[in-house]
Structures are given as structure tokens and as C-alpha cells.
Design a protein around this motif. Structure first.
Motif, PDB file in Angstrom:
ATOM      1  N   THR A  61      -4.834 -34.428  31.110  1.00 37.39           N
ATOM      2  CA  THR A  61      -5.912 -34.903  30.251  1.00 37.39           C
ATOM      3  C   THR A  61      -6.964 -35.540  31.134  1.00 37.39           C
ATOM      4  O   THR A  61      -6.706 -35.816  32.310  1.00 37.39           O
ATOM      5  N   GLU A  62      -8.142 -35.791  30.581  1.00 36.38           N
ATOM      6  CA  GLU A  62      -9.267 -36.173  31.429  1.00 36.38           C
ATOM      7  C   GLU A  62     -10.082 -37.319  30.833  1.00 36.38           C
ATOM      8  O   GLU A  62     -10.027 -37.573  29.619  1.00 36.38           O
ATOM      9  N   SER A  63     -10.825 -37.983  31.696  1.00 33.91           N
ATOM     10  CA  SER A  63     -11.804 -38.959  31.229  1.00 33.91           C
ATOM     11  C   SER A  63     -13.012 -38.208  30.678  1.00 33.91           C
ATOM     12  O   SER A  63     -13.236 -37.033  31.005  1.00 33.91           O
ATOM     13  N   LYS A  64     -13.781 -38.868  29.849  1.00 29.45           N
ATOM     14  CA  LYS A  64     -14.888 -38.194  29.152  1.00 29.45           C
ATOM     15  C   LYS A  64     -15.982 -37.724  30.107  1.00 29.45           C
ATOM     16  O   LYS A  64     -16.788 -36.847  29.758  1.00 29.45           O
ATOM     17  N   GLU A  65     -16.019 -38.279  31.312  1.00 30.59           N
ATOM     18  CA  GLU A  65     -17.073 -37.911  32.270  1.00 30.59           C
ATOM     19  C   GLU A  65     -16.811 -36.577  32.962  1.00 30.59           C
ATOM     20  O   GLU A  65     -17.700 -36.021  33.612  1.00 30.59           O
ATOM     21  N   VAL A  66     -15.604 -36.042  32.844  1.00 30.20           N
ATOM     22  CA  VAL A  66     -15.273 -34.757  33.467  1.00 30.20           C
ATOM     23  C   VAL A  66     -15.887 -33.636  32.631  1.00 30.20           C
ATOM     24  O   VAL A  66     -15.676 -33.568  31.417  1.00 30.20           O
ATOM     25  N   SER A  67     -16.640 -32.752  33.267  1.00 32.01           N
ATOM     26  CA  SER A  67     -17.297 -31.661  32.541  1.00 32.01           C
ATOM     27  C   SER A  67     -16.290 -30.561  32.204  1.00 32.01           C
ATOM     28  O   SER A  67     -15.200 -30.489  32.786  1.00 32.01           O
ATOM     29  N   ARG A  68     -16.668 -29.703  31.284  1.00 32.49           N
ATOM     30  CA  ARG A  68     -15.796 -28.591  30.897  1.00 32.49           C
ATOM     31  C   ARG A  68     -15.541 -27.671  32.084  1.00 32.49           C
ATOM     32  O   ARG A  68     -14.428 -27.189  32.289  1.00 32.49           O
ATOM     33  N   ILE A  69     -16.573 -27.394  32.865  1.00 31.62           N
ATOM     34  CA  ILE A  69     -16.411 -26.532  34.036  1.00 31.62           C
ATOM     35  C   ILE A  69     -15.441 -27.164  35.031  1.00 31.62           C
ATOM     36  O   ILE A  69     -14.560 -26.482  35.588  1.00 31.62           O
ATOM     37  N   GLU A  70     -15.588 -28.451  35.263  1.00 32.28           N
ATOM     38  CA  GLU A  70     -14.681 -29.137  36.190  1.00 32.28           C
ATOM     39  C   GLU A  70     -13.247 -29.098  35.679  1.00 32.28           C
ATOM     40  O   GLU A  70     -12.304 -28.882  36.453  1.00 32.28           O
ATOM     41  N   LEU A  71     -13.081 -29.274  34.362  1.00 29.48           N
ATOM     42  CA  LEU A  71     -11.742 -29.267  33.778  1.00 29.48           C
ATOM     43  C   LEU A  71     -11.097 -27.889  33.905  1.00 29.48           C
ATOM     44  O   LEU A  71      -9.923 -27.769  34.258  1.00 29.48           O
ATOM     45  N   LEU A  72     -11.871 -26.845  33.638  1.00 23.21           N
ATOM     46  CA  LEU A  72     -11.347 -25.481  33.741  1.00 23.21           C
ATOM     47  C   LEU A  72     -11.002 -25.135  35.185  1.00 23.21           C
ATOM     48  O   LEU A  72     -10.021 -24.427  35.454  1.00 23.21           O
ATOM     49  N   THR A  73     -11.815 -25.620  36.108  1.00 23.60           N
ATOM     50  CA  THR A  73     -11.544 -25.368  37.526  1.00 23.60           C
ATOM     51  C   THR A  73     -10.222 -26.011  37.938  1.00 23.60           C
ATOM     52  O   THR A  73      -9.379 -25.376  38.585  1.00 23.60           O
ATOM     53  N   VAL A  74     -10.044 -27.269  37.553  1.00 20.37           N
ATOM     54  CA  VAL A  74      -8.798 -27.959  37.905  1.00 20.37           C
ATOM     55  C   VAL A  74      -7.606 -27.300  37.216  1.00 20.37           C
ATOM     56  O   VAL A  74      -6.536 -27.148  37.819  1.00 20.37           O
ATOM     57  N   ARG A  75      -7.792 -26.867  35.983  1.00 15.10           N
ATOM     58  CA  ARG A  75      -6.687 -26.187  35.291  1.00 15.10           C
ATOM     59  C   ARG A  75      -6.264 -24.934  36.045  1.00 15.10           C
ATOM     60  O   ARG A  75      -5.072 -24.640  36.178  1.00 15.10           O
ATOM     61  N   SER A  76      -7.233 -24.192  36.542  1.00 12.56           N
ATOM     62  CA  SER A  76      -6.918 -22.985  37.310  1.00 12.56           C
ATOM     63  C   SER A  76      -6.142 -23.335  38.577  1.00 12.56           C
ATOM     64  O   SER A  76      -5.238 -22.596  38.987  1.00 12.56           O
ATOM     65  N   LEU A  77      -6.479 -24.447  39.187  1.00 13.10           N
ATOM     66  CA  LEU A  77      -5.736 -24.892  40.366  1.00 13.10           C
ATOM     67  C   LEU A  77      -4.306 -25.276  39.992  1.00 13.10           C
ATOM     68  O   LEU A  77      -3.349 -24.911  40.685  1.00 13.10           O
ATOM     69  N   LEU A  78      -4.144 -25.997  38.891  1.00  9.67           N
ATOM     70  CA  LEU A  78      -2.816 -26.397  38.449  1.00  9.67           C
ATOM     71  C   LEU A  78      -1.962 -25.182  38.105  1.00  9.67           C
ATOM     72  O   LEU A  78      -0.741 -25.167  38.352  1.00  9.67           O
ATOM     73  N   ASP A  79      -2.591 -24.148  37.550  1.00  8.41           N
ATOM     74  CA  ASP A  79      -1.854 -22.957  37.131  1.00  8.41           C
ATOM     75  C   ASP A  79      -1.281 -22.173  38.307  1.00  8.41           C
ATOM     76  O   ASP A  79      -0.431 -21.295  38.110  1.00  8.41           O
ATOM     77  N   THR A  80      -1.725 -22.460  39.525  1.00 14.23           N
ATOM     78  CA  THR A  80      -1.173 -21.750  40.685  1.00 14.23           C
ATOM     79  C   THR A  80       0.283 -22.133  40.942  1.00 14.23           C
ATOM     80  O   THR A  80       0.965 -21.461  41.723  1.00 14.23           O
ATOM     81  N   THR A  81       0.767 -23.193  40.280  1.00 16.67           N
ATOM     82  CA  THR A  81       2.160 -23.612  40.467  1.00 16.67           C
ATOM     83  C   THR A  81       3.013 -23.334  39.234  1.00 16.67           C
ATOM     84  O   THR A  81       4.147 -23.806  39.150  1.00 16.67           O
ATOM     85  N   GLY A  82       2.486 -22.586  38.288  1.00 18.96           N
ATOM     86  CA  GLY A  82       3.235 -22.269  37.069  1.00 18.96           C
ATOM     87  C   GLY A  82       2.318 -22.218  35.871  1.00 18.96           C
ATOM     88  O   GLY A  82       1.414 -21.385  35.814  1.00 18.96           O
TER      89      GLY A  82
END
Length: 268
Positions: free
Chosen positions: A131-152
């Protein structure tokens, strides 16, 4: 985009190894830092990493910074990196029980994503809630999600309460499975099976049951009914578990982990 992992312990290195293959990095290597000179030297021999032994050399370069130290090291980490960070960087925490607010206040920044990883990420079978703080943009959130998905796999949750809750299910959950496996291994050995045969019997049983569950829409209860017949061996085992309140004890264990995660979040 430049990604930096601060801390090369079990979880930090697991996520670093997964993310090192991410297409988001392009031709850039993943940056990684650890306080141990010996570990940094070993990391420097790995082709997928740019290993650093100096905070001031790596932190200012990064766009996304993963905080992968033990929670009790957070204050010293914050103190060491604070002079070199900026407000455009996104901080992703792998630290159990450390709230977004604690990280924001400790570093004087706003963009924070809090995660709950788990150990099967080491074999690409992890699940990370975030989950994220409100200051994180949608693009930033999707980018980090893609990074997290590399481990499962990853699941986005709306509030930090669900991060604490997922600690009790997925974060601590592998230990519950190992606990059950150990019990079955000990039973198999007591029945006379060799150590190797016991391992095969138990591991294949778990793997097969999970595959059946994942390949259908049937509930665990339905699968139990399919295995168990009235008056049969499986029903005898399930009845024994019910008589000993095993289901409720497992639920209580999960809530114990959840409650402890909540307590950790309140500790300063």
C-alpha cells in the motif's frame, strides 16, 4: 530508472535478485548496498549488480529505494541516508511493522510504499502485499508493482491494517506450513520410513494438494470431502484434528502474528 536496495540480507537479496532481471532497469544494473564490507565484496562479483560500500555514492543516484534492513536498524538507516535523499525518490519498505508515517517522519519525505513480503520470493513463488502514501503517483505505484512481481505475485491493499493482516497470513504463513510439514515428517519417520522417503512423501503431498487447489474453483472443504469417505482413514485423521481444535488454534496463531505486527507498528 535506477533502483537501489539498501540491505543484502535474506529478503533484500531475494528481491534484488528478482528485480535485477526487470525490463524497467533497461541496461542499467540494480544497485545494492550493505553495511558489511565482506558482503559488498561478494556482491561486486555478481554480474547483475552494482555493489556499493558508500551510502553517499549510491543513494543520490536512485529513483526507487528499497529499505531492506531489520526493523530495529531503521533509525540508524534513516540517519545515514537522510542527507542524501530527495523528495522525488520513492521509498519501498520491506521492514515488518514499520508504518508509512514512521518512514515519512524519519526521513522527512512523502513518497512511501509499504510492503509485506514473504520467504518463498526466494524461489519466485512469493506474494507481496503493498500500500502507498497518497503522494505516490499511479505510474510510480505500477512501476513498483512490476518490480515486486519479479519475485512472484503482489496484491494491492487499501490500508496499512491489511499489511499487518497479511503478515499473519502470507508473511508468517510459510512457517506455519513448515510446522505442519515437520509434524508429518516426524510421523512418517515414526512409522518407519527413511528420511529421504519421508521428505518425498510429505513434499509431494503438499505440492500436489496446492496444485489441485490452484487448478480449480473448489474450496479446501470440498477437496477434503473428496479425499475423505465416511468411516475411512482420512475421516479418522480429520476427526482427530477437529476433536483437538486444530482449526481454531491455527486461526489463533495467525491472529497472534497479526496482533504482533500491529504492536510493532506502534513502537517508536
Amino acid at each position: 530508472m535506477k533502483v537501489l536496495v539498501l540491505g543484502a540480507g535474506n529478503m533484500g537479496l531475494t528481491y534484488a535478485e528478482g528485480m535485477a532481471t526487470s525490463p524497467f532497469l533497461g541496461k542499467r544494473k540494480l544497485m545494492i548496498y550493505d553495511v558489511s564490507p565482506q558482503k559488498t565484496e561478494a556482491l561486486s562479483t555478481m554480474a547483475q549488480f552494482d555493489a556499493y560500500d558508500s551510502i553517499e555514492d549510491c543513494v543520490p543516484q536512485a529513483d526507487v529505494i528499497f529499505l531492506a534492513v531489520k526493523p530495529y536498524h531503521k533509525e540508524s538507516l534513516f540517519e545515514s541516508i537522510k542527507p542524501y535523499i530527495n523528495q522525488e525518490q520513492v521509498f519501498v519498505s520491506l521492514m515488518a511493522g514499520v508504518t508509512i508515517e514512521t518512514i515519512q517522519n524519519g526521513l522527512g519525505i512523502k513518497k512511501v510504499i509499504r510492503t509485506m513480503p514473504n520467504l518463498p520470493a526466494k524461489v519466485g513463488k512469493g506474494v507481496t502485499s503493498f500500500t502507498e502514501s497518497k503522494e505516490v503517483s499511479r505510474i510510480e505505484l505500477l512501476t513498483v508493482r512490476s518490480l515486486l512481481d519479479t519475485t512472484g505475485a503482489s496484491i494491492h491493499v487499501e490500508t496499512e491494517n491489511f499489511i499487518d493482516a497479511s503478515t499473519g497470513i502470507s508473511g508468517s504463513g510459510p512457517a506455519y506450513i513448515f510446522y505442519f510439514m515437520q509434524s508429518m515428517l516426524e510421523a512418517a519417520l515414526k512409522m518407519g520410513f527413511s528420511s529421504n522417503d519421508s521428505k518425498v512423501l510429505v513434499s509431494q503431498t503438499f505440492e500436489g494438494a496446492v496444485a489441485l487447489f490452484n487448478d480449480s474453483d473448489l474450496s479446501p472443504e470440498t477437496w477434503m470431502d473428496r479425499v475423505a469417505s465416511k468411516g475411512g482413514t482420512t475421516r479418522a485423521a480429520l476427526d482427530s484434528m477437529e476433536d483437538n481444535n486444530v482449526k481454531e488454534l491455527i486461526k489463533e496463531a495467525a491472529y497472534a502474528a497479526f496482533n504482533r505486527a500491529t504492536e510493532l507498528g506502534k513502537e517508536k
